[in-house]
Motif scaffolding. Structure first.
Motif, PDB file in Angstrom:
ATOM      1  N   CYS A 620      59.779 -44.699  23.813  1.00 11.20           N
ATOM      2  CA  CYS A 620      58.440 -44.906  24.346  1.00 11.20           C
ATOM      3  C   CYS A 620      57.471 -44.060  23.530  1.00 11.20           C
ATOM      4  CB  CYS A 620      58.357 -44.567  25.826  1.00 11.20           C
ATOM      5  SG  CYS A 620      58.643 -42.818  26.179  1.00 11.20           S
ATOM      6  N   LYS A 621      56.209 -44.099  23.933  1.00  6.10           N
ATOM      7  CA  LYS A 621      55.196 -43.217  23.361  1.00  6.10           C
ATOM      8  C   LYS A 621      54.464 -42.505  24.490  1.00  6.10           C
ATOM      9  CE  LYS A 621      54.311 -45.702  19.031  1.00  6.10           C
ATOM     10  NZ  LYS A 621      53.282 -46.356  18.173  1.00  6.10           N
ATOM     11  N   ARG A 665      50.126 -40.247  29.675  1.00  6.87           N
ATOM     12  CA  ARG A 665      50.083 -41.707  29.577  1.00  6.87           C
ATOM     13  C   ARG A 665      51.294 -42.172  28.772  1.00  6.87           C
ATOM     14  NH1 ARG A 665      48.059 -45.848  32.218  1.00  6.87           N
ATOM     15  NH2 ARG A 665      46.127 -44.612  32.449  1.00  6.87           N
ATOM     16  N   VAL A 666      52.194 -42.938  29.431  1.00  6.07           N
ATOM     17  CA  VAL A 666      53.368 -43.512  28.766  1.00  6.07           C
ATOM     18  C   VAL A 666      53.033 -44.940  28.360  1.00  6.07           C
ATOM     19  CG1 VAL A 666      55.792 -44.175  29.017  1.00  6.07           C
ATOM     20  CG2 VAL A 666      54.945 -42.079  30.105  1.00  6.07           C
ATOM     21  N   SER A 667      53.376 -45.298  27.112  1.00  2.00           N
ATOM     22  CA  SER A 667      53.120 -46.658  26.608  1.00  2.00           C
ATOM     23  C   SER A 667      54.302 -47.114  25.751  1.00  2.00           C
ATOM     24  CB  SER A 667      51.829 -46.689  25.798  1.00  2.00           C
ATOM     25  OG  SER A 667      51.918 -45.838  24.665  1.00  2.00           O
ATOM     26  N   GLU A 668      54.370 -48.425  25.564  1.00  3.36           N
ATOM     27  CA  GLU A 668      55.386 -49.058  24.720  1.00  3.36           C
ATOM     28  C   GLU A 668      56.794 -48.624  25.110  1.00  3.36           C
ATOM     29  OE1 GLU A 668      54.530 -48.955  20.503  1.00  3.36           O
ATOM     30  OE2 GLU A 668      52.382 -48.686  20.893  1.00  3.36           O
ATOM     31  N   ALA A 669      57.049 -48.539  26.439  1.00  4.94           N
ATOM     32  CA  ALA A 669      58.381 -48.166  26.913  1.00  4.94           C
ATOM     33  C   ALA A 669      59.347 -49.310  26.654  1.00  4.94           C
ATOM     34  CB  ALA A 669      58.346 -47.836  28.389  1.00  4.94           C
ATOM     35  N   ALA A 670      60.489 -49.012  26.000  1.00  2.00           N
ATOM     36  CA  ALA A 670      61.499 -50.015  25.668  1.00  2.00           C
ATOM     37  C   ALA A 670      62.848 -49.507  26.158  1.00  2.00           C
ATOM     38  CB  ALA A 670      61.532 -50.266  24.164  1.00  2.00           C
ATOM     39  N   ALA A 671      63.280 -50.019  27.346  1.00  2.00           N
ATOM     40  CA  ALA A 671      64.543 -49.606  27.961  1.00  2.00           C
ATOM     41  C   ALA A 671      64.630 -48.083  28.068  1.00  2.00           C
ATOM     42  CB  ALA A 671      65.735 -50.167  27.186  1.00  2.00           C
ATOM     43  N   ALA A 672      63.508 -47.456  28.313  1.00  2.00           N
ATOM     44  CA  ALA A 672      63.459 -45.993  28.342  1.00  2.00           C
ATOM     45  C   ALA A 672      63.943 -45.468  29.690  1.00  2.00           C
ATOM     46  CB  ALA A 672      62.050 -45.503  28.070  1.00  2.00           C
ATOM     47  N   ALA A 673      64.681 -44.354  29.649  1.00  8.69           N
ATOM     48  CA  ALA A 673      65.141 -43.686  30.865  1.00  8.69           C
ATOM     49  C   ALA A 673      65.378 -42.208  30.542  1.00  8.69           C
ATOM     50  CB  ALA A 673      66.418 -44.342  31.381  1.00  8.69           C
TER      51      ALA A 673
END
Length: 685
Positions: A620-621, A665-673
């Motif tokens: 993520c970012k 601010r979290v953005s562009e989360a891709a299967a993030a955990a």
């Protein structure tokens, strides 16, 4: 012979007295209520002649030309006949005539005595202590004993009891051919003992010892329930003694322009060391110098032991010997109260220049403190339970730490602290003879006693086999030749060799220390000398404020801290005063998230300087937001590899005018955990 009606003195008398002596001989009247019937109308050659000739008329006066016939002028003066007197002959003020029971020759003086009146020649070849003691005894209400140029030899203790006596010389000089020299040849005995004396002291003379093996040059003590008060010592030099001055039961004592040098006993100056009743308070040293001497590395200079009040040193130098000033308490009663040292300083000692083991308050202002040995320049032990301040001072050149602190309420401000740890070098290392695993880490054995302490830091070099040990480590001492490297482990077997030496720092803070304030100091390399300080500050306490210090110029780094503490706005270190922390243990989706430890910046500004982040899975970012608005440039990528980045452009957040809300601010989360984010910040003034 001149007549009584027209008194005159011979030319020989003029040559003895001079003009001032003539005036004295004519004008001074007897101190006792004696008839003044005659002026000196005749003379006698010596005391021996005087003792052989009785007076003829009460009040008759003679000019004594000298104490001895072959040294006219020495001990000269006017004497008169007291026809009713019967007191003993004291050899100076009162002279009995052989075969005469009633009637004495007397000098007309009562409160100022010249020691030559007692036959002291200044040659220093005989024991002059009986004559000096008789002179002291003659001053029943106090007064001055004048000692002219030359050597006065004392083989017995001189005691002064309950009267103020001033011993006044003709000048202090370490050249034995000039000035007034009091030569103490008392063996194991004290030179002078003052008991319950109120007033008096020593002026303009030198006191030096001859093969002394005990005692003190000067000692004060109680006389019954009466202590000593208002003693003064000025322009004196004390040298070649055993112990110098022992002050007990002494109130209001001043030393001005006095020098001590060359002592072989326990200490040069001891204050108290006995019990609460024997306290010394106050005592002041002004423009003095105290030196046990270059040949006496085990003799302490100034020891303040047990209860004492205000002890002050102004523009005083303390040199050579062992410890410089040692505040301690071996009496089993109350400890020292207040020590103040301003100007002057310490140098060339073999122990700790400033050793504070017990006491309530100590202040060192504008002082130069240098150990020039393997010890700390200043050590404040845990037993010192009061407050100590070090301000505007230079603390340098010691073998270990500039300041070692194990106590509470210590302030260090405006000091230059550098070039310490001078023994932190392979030239001063110990050879390693054994290496083995231990419960605490790795146990090191040295060829000789190491003299180090638990929590010291050491550096290992040239270790064969177990090369992972070639680094710096904290230690826990096991015995005189063994210690453990705390936290170390053996990845490879030790084969042979290795050297170990102890590191030093500018300020070393022990776990027992608390409420420390270290502000505005320059802690690092100075313009001269070789700097071997590993760190500017090594800290093991959680109760420290270190702010606005210059910490550049240390070999390894600005500071090392084993516990969280307040290090703020220090030059030479990336300052992190706190962290904004976010942890999302489960799946992470895009959106704004609150920090778990800080929601608002309120009432002050902060400067965000770095970011640490990682994610357990995916990517993520993240970026920082205030009041719902993104700040701080572009979003920062987060992956499963933990990263810490110093921000190229620190982010300023100012909550002075109104609270500012902080979020991530979290953005562009891709299967993030399993996201963890920390923004490090500095608190701004």
């Amino acid at each position: 012979m001149p007549s009584e009606e027209s008194p005159q003195l011979s030319r020989r008398a003029l040559s003895v007295f001079g003009v001032a002596g003539l005036a004295t001989a004519v004008a001074v009247q007897p101190a006792q209520a004696t008839p003044t019937k005659h002026l000196a109308s005749s003379s006698t050659s010596s005391v021996a002649a005087l003792r052989a000739t009785p007076g003829t008329t009460d009040g008759e006066q003679l000019l004594l030309l000298g104490y001895f016939a072959d040294t006219p002028g020495l001990g000269a003066g006017v004497v008169y006949w007291d026809a009713d007197a019967t007191e003993p002959d004291d050899g100076g003020l009162v002279f009995a005539v052989a075969g005469t029971t009633t009637g004495r020759w007397k000098r007309p003086y009562a409160n100022e005595i010249d020691l030559s009146w007692y036959g002291v020649t200044g040659a220093g070849t005989v024991d002059d202590s009986p004559a000096l003691q008789r002179a002291v005894n003659a001053l029943t209400h106090g007064g001055t004993i004048t000692i002219g140029p030359g050597v006065v030899r004392l083989e017995q203790t001189i005691t002064v009891t309950r009267v103020p006596v001033i011993f006044k010389g003709a000048g202090a000089s370490d050249e034995f051919g000039s000035g007034t020299q009091i030569l103490l040849a008392t063996g194991t005995l004290d030179g002078f003992v003052l008991s319950g004396v109120h007033g008096g002291g020593f002026r303009d003379l030198q006191m030096h010892g001859e093969s002394l093996t005990g005692g003190a040059m000067i000692r004060t003590q109680m006389e019954g329930a009466i202590g000593n008060y208002l003693l003064s010592f000025s322009d004196c030099r004390f040298m070649d003694g055993y112990n110098g001055v022992i002050l007990r039961s002494a109130n209001t004592v001043r030393f001005r322009n006095c020098v001590w040098n060359g002592f072989t006993g326990q200490q040069v100056i001891l204050l108290n060391g006995q019990n609460d009743v024997s306290r010394a308070d106050p005592v002041e040293f002004v423009q003095c110098a105290v030196a046990a001497g270059t040949a006496n590395p085990t003799v302490d200079n100034v020891v303040i032991d047990g209860q004492g009040g205000s002890i002050k040193f102004i523009a005083t130098a303390i040199l050579f010997g062992h410890h410089g000033i040692w505040m301690r308490n071996t009496t089993g009663a109350a400890g020292p109260k207040f020590l103040y040292f301003e100007g002057g300083g310490f140098e060339n000692g073999h122990g700790v220049p400033v050793l504070l083991e017990a006491g309530a308050q100590a202040q060192f202002i504008n002082t130069y403190i240098s150990a020039d040995n393997e010890s700390d320049a200043i050590r404040v032990s845990s037993g010192f339970i009061g407050t100590a301040t070090f301000a505007n001072s230079v603390i340098r050149g010691c073998g270990r730490h500039g300041i070692d602190i194990g106590s509470t309420r210590i302030t260090v401000t405006g000091c230059l602290i550098g070039n310490n740890g001078r023994l932190a070098h392979p030239s001063f290392s110990q050879p390693i003879t054994a290496v083995a695993s231990s419960a605490a880490g790795v146990r090191i054995t040295t060829a000789a006693p190491h003299t180090w302490e638990t929590d010291d830091r050491v550096t290992l070099q040239a270790v064969g086999g177990a090369v992972e040990l070639n680094a710096a480590w904290p230690i826990a001492v096991v015995n005189a030749t063994s210690f453990d490297l705390v936290g170390a482990s053996l990845a490879h077997p030790w084969t042979s060799g290795g050297l170990v030496f102890r590191n030093g720092s500018g300020i070393n803070i022990r776990p027992t220390a608390s409420r420390l304030v270290i502000t505005g100091n320059a802690i690092g390399g100075l313009s001269e000398g070789t700097n071997r300080q590993e760190y500017g500050i090594v800290n093991r306490s959680g109760d420290v404020l270190a702010a606005n210090n210059e910490l550049t110029g240390n070999i390894t780094g600005p500071y090392l801290t084993y516990l969280p503490a307040r290090f703020t706005n220090n030059k030479g270190v990336e300052q992190t005063d706190g962290w904004l922390t976010l942890r999302l243990p489960d799946a992470v989706t895009d959106g704004a998230y609150d920090f778990s430890d800080l929601l608002y910046v309120d009432g002050r500004p902060i400067l965000v300087t770095r970011i640490a982040r990682s994610v357990g899975a995916g990517s993520c970012k993240v970026r920082l937001e205030t009041n719902g608005n993104p700040i701080g440039g572009t979003a920062i990528a987060v992956s499963t590899t933990a990263q810490a980045t110093k921000l190229a452009a620190p982010i300023s957040v100012d909550g002075t005018a109104a609270p500012v809300r902080l979020q991530v601010r979290v953005s562009e989360a891709a299967a993030a955990a399993g996201l963890s984010v920390q923004f490090g910040y500095q608190i701004q003034a």
